[in-house]
Design an enzyme around this catalytic site. Structure first.
Site, PDB file in Angstrom:
ATOM      1  N   GLU A 171       0.848  -1.193   0.000  1.00 39.15           N
ATOM      2  CA  GLU A 171       0.000   0.000   0.000  1.00 39.15           C
ATOM      3  C   GLU A 171       0.883   1.241   0.000  1.00 39.15           C
ATOM      4  O   GLU A 171       1.798   1.361   0.807  1.00 39.15           O
ATOM      5  CB  GLU A 171      -0.924   0.001   1.217  1.00 39.15           C
ATOM      6  CG  GLU A 171      -1.904   1.152   1.200  1.00 39.15           C
ATOM      7  CD  GLU A 171      -2.987   1.057   2.273  1.00 39.15           C
ATOM      8  OE1 GLU A 171      -3.610   2.085   2.544  1.00 39.15           O
ATOM      9  OE2 GLU A 171      -3.187  -0.046   2.830  1.00 39.15           O
ATOM     10  N   ARG A 172       0.599   2.138  -0.931  1.00 41.23           N
ATOM     11  CA  ARG A 172       1.422   3.327  -1.139  1.00 41.23           C
ATOM     12  C   ARG A 172       2.872   2.931  -1.412  1.00 41.23           C
ATOM     13  O   ARG A 172       3.814   3.588  -0.969  1.00 41.23           O
ATOM     14  CB  ARG A 172       1.351   4.288   0.051  1.00 41.23           C
ATOM     15  CG  ARG A 172      -0.061   4.666   0.457  1.00 41.23           C
ATOM     16  CD  ARG A 172      -0.893   5.164  -0.704  1.00 41.23           C
ATOM     17  NE  ARG A 172      -2.248   5.523  -0.300  1.00 41.23           N
ATOM     18  CZ  ARG A 172      -3.254   5.719  -1.147  1.00 41.23           C
ATOM     19  NH1 ARG A 172      -3.057   5.552  -2.451  1.00 41.23           N
ATOM     20  NH2 ARG A 172      -4.437   6.057  -0.707  1.00 41.23           N
ATOM     21  N   ASN A 214      -3.172  -1.577   7.776  1.00 43.32           N
ATOM     22  CA  ASN A 214      -4.496  -2.038   7.349  1.00 43.32           C
ATOM     23  C   ASN A 214      -4.418  -3.558   7.225  1.00 43.32           C
ATOM     24  O   ASN A 214      -4.048  -4.089   6.179  1.00 43.32           O
ATOM     25  CB  ASN A 214      -4.901  -1.395   6.016  1.00 43.32           C
ATOM     26  CG  ASN A 214      -5.136   0.090   6.153  1.00 43.32           C
ATOM     27  OD1 ASN A 214      -5.743   0.543   7.114  1.00 43.32           O
ATOM     28  ND2 ASN A 214      -4.661   0.873   5.199  1.00 43.32           N
ATOM     29  N   GLU A 297     -10.495   4.902   9.245  1.00 40.24           N
ATOM     30  CA  GLU A 297     -10.700   4.516   7.849  1.00 40.24           C
ATOM     31  C   GLU A 297     -11.281   3.108   7.728  1.00 40.24           C
ATOM     32  O   GLU A 297     -10.779   2.243   7.015  1.00 40.24           O
ATOM     33  CB  GLU A 297      -9.380   4.642   7.072  1.00 40.24           C
ATOM     34  CG  GLU A 297      -8.863   6.074   7.041  1.00 40.24           C
ATOM     35  CD  GLU A 297      -7.590   6.245   6.242  1.00 40.24           C
ATOM     36  OE1 GLU A 297      -7.388   7.327   5.678  1.00 40.24           O
ATOM     37  OE2 GLU A 297      -6.763   5.302   6.215  1.00 40.24           O
ATOM     38  N   ARG A 330      -1.666   4.021  16.632  1.00 41.06           N
ATOM     39  CA  ARG A 330      -1.646   5.160  15.704  1.00 41.06           C
ATOM     40  C   ARG A 330      -2.786   6.135  16.014  1.00 41.06           C
ATOM     41  O   ARG A 330      -3.899   5.726  16.312  1.00 41.06           O
ATOM     42  CB  ARG A 330      -1.755   4.683  14.252  1.00 41.06           C
ATOM     43  CG  ARG A 330      -0.568   3.863  13.789  1.00 41.06           C
ATOM     44  CD  ARG A 330      -0.718   3.433  12.338  1.00 41.06           C
ATOM     45  NE  ARG A 330      -0.272   4.454  11.403  1.00 41.06           N
ATOM     46  CZ  ARG A 330      -1.033   4.983  10.449  1.00 41.06           C
ATOM     47  NH1 ARG A 330      -2.309   4.644  10.347  1.00 41.06           N
ATOM     48  NH2 ARG A 330      -0.544   5.861   9.606  1.00 41.06           N
ATOM     49  N   ARG A 347     -11.186  17.816   9.579  1.00 42.52           N
ATOM     50  CA  ARG A 347     -10.307  16.653   9.725  1.00 42.52           C
ATOM     51  C   ARG A 347      -9.022  16.990  10.484  1.00 42.52           C
ATOM     52  O   ARG A 347      -8.492  16.158  11.229  1.00 42.52           O
ATOM     53  CB  ARG A 347      -9.990  16.102   8.337  1.00 42.52           C
ATOM     54  CG  ARG A 347      -8.960  15.002   8.299  1.00 42.52           C
ATOM     55  CD  ARG A 347      -8.901  14.382   6.915  1.00 42.52           C
ATOM     56  NE  ARG A 347      -7.732  13.557   6.739  1.00 42.52           N
ATOM     57  CZ  ARG A 347      -7.476  12.842   5.633  1.00 42.52           C
ATOM     58  NH1 ARG A 347      -8.347  12.847   4.637  1.00 42.52           N
ATOM     59  NH2 ARG A 347      -6.386  12.122   5.527  1.00 42.52           N
ATOM     60  N   LYS A 371       1.172  11.342  13.474  1.00 36.69           N
ATOM     61  CA  LYS A 371       1.679  11.841  12.201  1.00 36.69           C
ATOM     62  C   LYS A 371       2.254  13.246  12.367  1.00 36.69           C
ATOM     63  O   LYS A 371       1.778  14.036  13.179  1.00 36.69           O
ATOM     64  CB  LYS A 371       0.564  11.875  11.151  1.00 36.69           C
ATOM     65  CG  LYS A 371       0.238  10.505  10.568  1.00 36.69           C
ATOM     66  CD  LYS A 371      -0.671  10.613   9.356  1.00 36.69           C
ATOM     67  CE  LYS A 371      -0.903   9.233   8.741  1.00 36.69           C
ATOM     68  NZ  LYS A 371      -1.705   9.296   7.503  1.00 36.69           N
ATOM     69  N   ASP A 376      -2.249  14.612   6.329  1.00 37.32           N
ATOM     70  CA  ASP A 376      -1.788  13.322   5.801  1.00 37.32           C
ATOM     71  C   ASP A 376      -0.541  13.473   4.945  1.00 37.32           C
ATOM     72  O   ASP A 376      -0.613  13.348   3.719  1.00 37.32           O
ATOM     73  CB  ASP A 376      -2.912  12.674   4.987  1.00 37.32           C
ATOM     74  CG  ASP A 376      -2.640  11.202   4.672  1.00 37.32           C
ATOM     75  OD1 ASP A 376      -1.727  10.623   5.283  1.00 37.32           O
ATOM     76  OD2 ASP A 376      -3.351  10.649   3.822  1.00 37.32           O
ATOM     77  N   GLU A 398       5.448  10.164  13.528  1.00 37.27           N
ATOM     78  CA  GLU A 398       5.374   9.311  12.337  1.00 37.27           C
ATOM     79  C   GLU A 398       5.615  10.160  11.089  1.00 37.27           C
ATOM     80  O   GLU A 398       4.904  11.126  10.827  1.00 37.27           O
ATOM     81  CB  GLU A 398       4.005   8.633  12.235  1.00 37.27           C
ATOM     82  CG  GLU A 398       3.864   7.739  10.995  1.00 37.27           C
ATOM     83  CD  GLU A 398       2.495   7.092  10.865  1.00 37.27           C
ATOM     84  OE1 GLU A 398       2.212   6.529   9.793  1.00 37.27           O
ATOM     85  OE2 GLU A 398       1.701   7.155  11.824  1.00 37.27           O
ATOM     86  N   GLU A 404       4.097   9.504  -0.980  1.00 37.83           N
ATOM     87  CA  GLU A 404       2.712   9.397  -1.444  1.00 37.83           C
ATOM     88  C   GLU A 404       2.206  10.694  -2.064  1.00 37.83           C
ATOM     89  O   GLU A 404       1.585  10.683  -3.123  1.00 37.83           O
ATOM     90  CB  GLU A 404       1.811   8.984  -0.284  1.00 37.83           C
ATOM     91  CG  GLU A 404       0.351   8.852  -0.668  1.00 37.83           C
ATOM     92  CD  GLU A 404      -0.523   8.397   0.494  1.00 37.83           C
ATOM     93  OE1 GLU A 404      -1.740   8.355   0.318  1.00 37.83           O
ATOM     94  OE2 GLU A 404       0.023   8.070   1.582  1.00 37.83           O
ATOM     95  N   GLU A 522       7.140  21.443  -4.247  1.00 36.53           N
ATOM     96  CA  GLU A 522       6.070  22.231  -3.645  1.00 36.53           C
ATOM     97  C   GLU A 522       5.612  23.345  -4.582  1.00 36.53           C
ATOM     98  O   GLU A 522       4.410  23.642  -4.679  1.00 36.53           O
ATOM     99  CB  GLU A 522       6.536  22.834  -2.316  1.00 36.53           C
ATOM    100  CG  GLU A 522       5.472  23.664  -1.620  1.00 36.53           C
ATOM    101  CD  GLU A 522       5.937  24.256  -0.291  1.00 36.53           C
ATOM    102  OE1 GLU A 522       5.075  24.673   0.501  1.00 36.53           O
ATOM    103  OE2 GLU A 522       7.163  24.278  -0.044  1.00 36.53           O
TER     104      GLU A 522
END
Length: 690
Positions: A171-172, A214, A297, A330, A347, A371, A376, A398, A404, A522
């Protein structure tokens, strides 16, 4: 010892462990004569790894054959061992030095008379890290005369999170398939795992969670059916002083145990986890513990039963505590099904709102993994206000080494400058100087556990990271976790020199590429901290409104008048109130809010004038034109290196930079066209916008 020497030197497999001979133009090899290793130690698996690494390194760097014994010879020697084992170890260091060495630390000393180099430590792990330090000095052409080094890691936990699934997908993941799994089985290719362990240990990593947070049904069985194969992985990692962790499925008592509930306060559920933990530790006595993503999620968690995160984490902590294990929980928890029409749900607030009220309720072997930002892993977002806001709770930061949202290892984006900026951010939670790096190393609150975790960026591509230059992020992460005071430039030069050699022009060119890459990326992507603007699901490439009407809560609210999210306490979501007063006031005010975060905190007209003197709309146009142009400059600079680098390595980087040039133009044109059409305000320079 690794058999990775069989690989082509330009394919990237050896990464920064190439151990090449001193450049031919040098008249004298400064490391010649180091042909003997003295091992003042018993039969320890980590010491064996250190000896193998030192042997391989010295033979590569000196070009000679290296012998190993338990006593010094007439030739110059490298002497390694733990304090109290004799053979010259204790004599080489003063009592003051040896007493200052912590469990993973080490000291290195060169004897001025004999030239012998001694590496002493309190543990075999320290010996391994000391060996890698010495080889790093030699590999970058440093002097080994008069060495007097004392090193201790700043952070206790220096962890990698693999997001690998047992079907072989990652994943990612942007560098091929998993090196750990294939066809819902653990790989039989333990050599590749060993070579990965070498890379991690050489940069200071000491822990790894080997499966995705996950956790699907098949991965849940790593605790049971697949445990014998997990034992084999643990043995490979143990030899390089790396503890193995497993990401677990919170609903395992139901899926594996046949229970009807996973309620953390249910006695039967607690007994199930206690038994499961005991079985794992019976097989892997030095097992690290569990990494958990719960109630996030759509993952199961304690919310189902009316419980909170402390209830869930403490249940697991109780099961692990008798064995010395830890729970890493997490904090990436938020409402992923919000209504885009609802401007009050934010969020960015979620992690703080969920966890800060629980401070003091977690057991002492629970660590909250936070995080670096509240959203994200964006190319630009503020530091998470949760970091340091729970003085009675263990926390680690984290990061995401996997790019990503920063080009997915198809664009070059050296992330260490970003991480340095985050770590140096002053939270002001305990007055001036309460920086993030001091919070996560445990020194501010005196927490029992502290440190770094990061999402891995490797896969089974030959060069590990897809883009050869993305290796710098993996190397830099480990070095930064060991010592956050190291400069981004120093770590970049180390990686470049160890990977490509000492050619000054090549080193300087690559350093310029790396050090400018974050700013360039950026500049042609999402402006002024607004974030996202990417294609949904896979997150590669521009799509300004890709998430604007989604349930994921990542909005920019652009209309014909302006853009940005009002997160102020006065008129917005109140997110700014989660910071200490000095930072809250800084972000709350348009006059003091930094330009680079303006649209994260404020909704402003396109004609709003930035501190730079430009309007928001002109800033968007200018940076996107300049960013695409500078991306083209990276490719042009690399073309000049064709004669100075291995052909295979040259071509791999050139191909990725060519893609980046094209993609930067796509970003430029889509973003600029969108905002021209939204605002109706032309570019003051009259450049082509479609």
């Amino acid at each position: 010892m690794s058999n990775s020497k069989l690989n082509h030197p330009g394919d990237g497999y050896l990464a920064w462990l190439q151990y090449r001979r001193v450049t031919p133009e040098a008249n004298v090899n400064p490391y010649a004569g180091y042909e003997h290793i003295v091992v003042a130690e018993g039969d320890d698996v980590v010491i064996r790894s250190a000896v193998n690494e030192l042997t391989q390194g010295l033979e590569g760097i000196t070009g000679g054959k290296v012998s190993v014994s338990g006593k010094t010879m007439k030739t110059r020697s490298v002497i390694i061992g733990t304090f109290g084992t004799g053979s010259g170890i204790d004599e080489a260091f003063s009592e003051e030095v040896s007493s200052a060495i912590q469990p993973e630390g080490y000291a290195i000393h060169t004897d001025s008379l004999t030239g012998n180099i001694t590496i002493g430590a309190a543990t075999s792990q320290g010996i391994l890290y000391g060996v890698f330090h010495l080889l790093r000095i030699m590999g970058t052409g440093g002097s080994v005369h008069n060495l007097n080094i004392l090193e201790n890691p700043v952070n206790q936990l220096r962890m990698i999170n693999q997001w690998d699934n047992m079907d072989g997908s990652v994943e990612r993941g942007y560098a091929g398939e998993s090196i750990f799994y294939e066809n819902n089985r653990i790989t039989g290719n333990l050599q590749r795992i060993q070579d990965y362990a070498r890379l991690l240990a050489s940069s200071g990593i000491n822990a790894i969670a080997i499966n995705n947070v996950n956790v699907h049904r098949v991965e849940s069985r790593l605790l049971t059916e697949f445990l014998p194969d997990v034992v084999k992985l643990a043995a490979v990692l143990r030899a390089y002083a790396i503890k193995l962790f497993l990401s677990i499925n919170y609903a395992s008592p139901i899926e594996l145990g046949g229970l009807s509930s996973a309620d953390p306060l249910d006695a039967g559920v607690r007994e199930w986890w206690t038994a499961a933990a005991s079985e794992v530790y019976a097989a892997i006595p030095d097992f690290g513990g569990f990494l958990v993503k719960a109630d996030s999620e759509n993952r199961p968690g304690p919310f189902t039963y009316g419980r909170d995160h402390a209830d869930g984490a403490n249940m697991l902590a109780e099961a692990l505590k008798p064995h010395g294990g830890i729970v890493i929980w997490r904090c990436f928890v938020y409402n992923c099904k919000q209504d885009w029409r609802d401007r009050t749900t934010d969020r960015a607030r979620a992690a703080y709102d969920h966890f800060q009220p629980l401070d003091g309720r977690f057991m002492d072997n629970v660590i909250l993994q936070v995080k670096n930002g509240p959203i994200d892993f964006q190319v630009r977002e503020p530091v998470s206000p949760l970091l340091g806001a729970m003085p009675h709770t263990n926390q680690v930061i984290e990061f995401q080494i996997a790019q990503e949202y920063t080009g997915q290892q198809r664009h070059v984006c050296y992330l260490v400058p970003q991480w340095k900026e985050i770590l140096n951010f002053d939270t002001h939670l305990r007055g001036e100087g309460t920086t993030v790096k001091r919070i996560v190393d445990g020194s501010v609150h005196g927490n029992a556990y502290s440190g770094f975790a990061a999402v891995s960026n490797i896969g089974n591509d030959t060069n590990w990271t897809g883009h050869l230059l993305a290796q710098a992020n993996l190397f830099g992460y480990g070095r930064l976790a060991w010592n956050p005071e190291l400069s981004a430039e120093k770590m970049a030069v180390e990686w470049i020199t160890l990977t490509f050699g000492t050619n000054e022009l090549l080193v300087q060119t690559l350093l310029d590429i790396l050090m400018n890459s974050w700013e360039i990326y950026e500049s042609y992507t999402a402006p002024l901290g607004v974030g996202f603007m990417v294609n949904p699901d896979h997150h590669y490439g521009p799509n300004v409104d890709g998430y604007e009407y989604s349930m994921w809560g990542t909005y920019h609210f652009a209309d014909c008048y302006g853009i940005g999210v009002d997160r102020t306490s006065a008129t917005g979501t109140g997110y700014t109130s989660q910071y200490a007063r000095m930072n809250m006031e800084c972000y709350e005010s348009l006059e003091s809010c930094p330009d680079e975060l303006l649209l994260f905190f404020h909704h402003v007209p396109y004609t709003h004038v930035l501190h730079s003197g430009k309007t928001v709309i002109q800033h968007i146009y200018d940076t996107h034109f300049e960013g695409a142009e500078r991306a083209d400059g990276l490719a042009a600079a690399w073309k000049l290196m064709k004669e100075h680098v291995d052909e295979q390595a040259y071509r791999q980087v050139a191909d990725r930079l060519a893609e980046q040039v094209d993609h930067a133009k796509e970003w430029r044109d889509r973003i600029n066209t969108y905002f021209l059409r939204k605002s109706g305000i032309a570019d003051q320079w009259g450049r082509t916008i479609y």
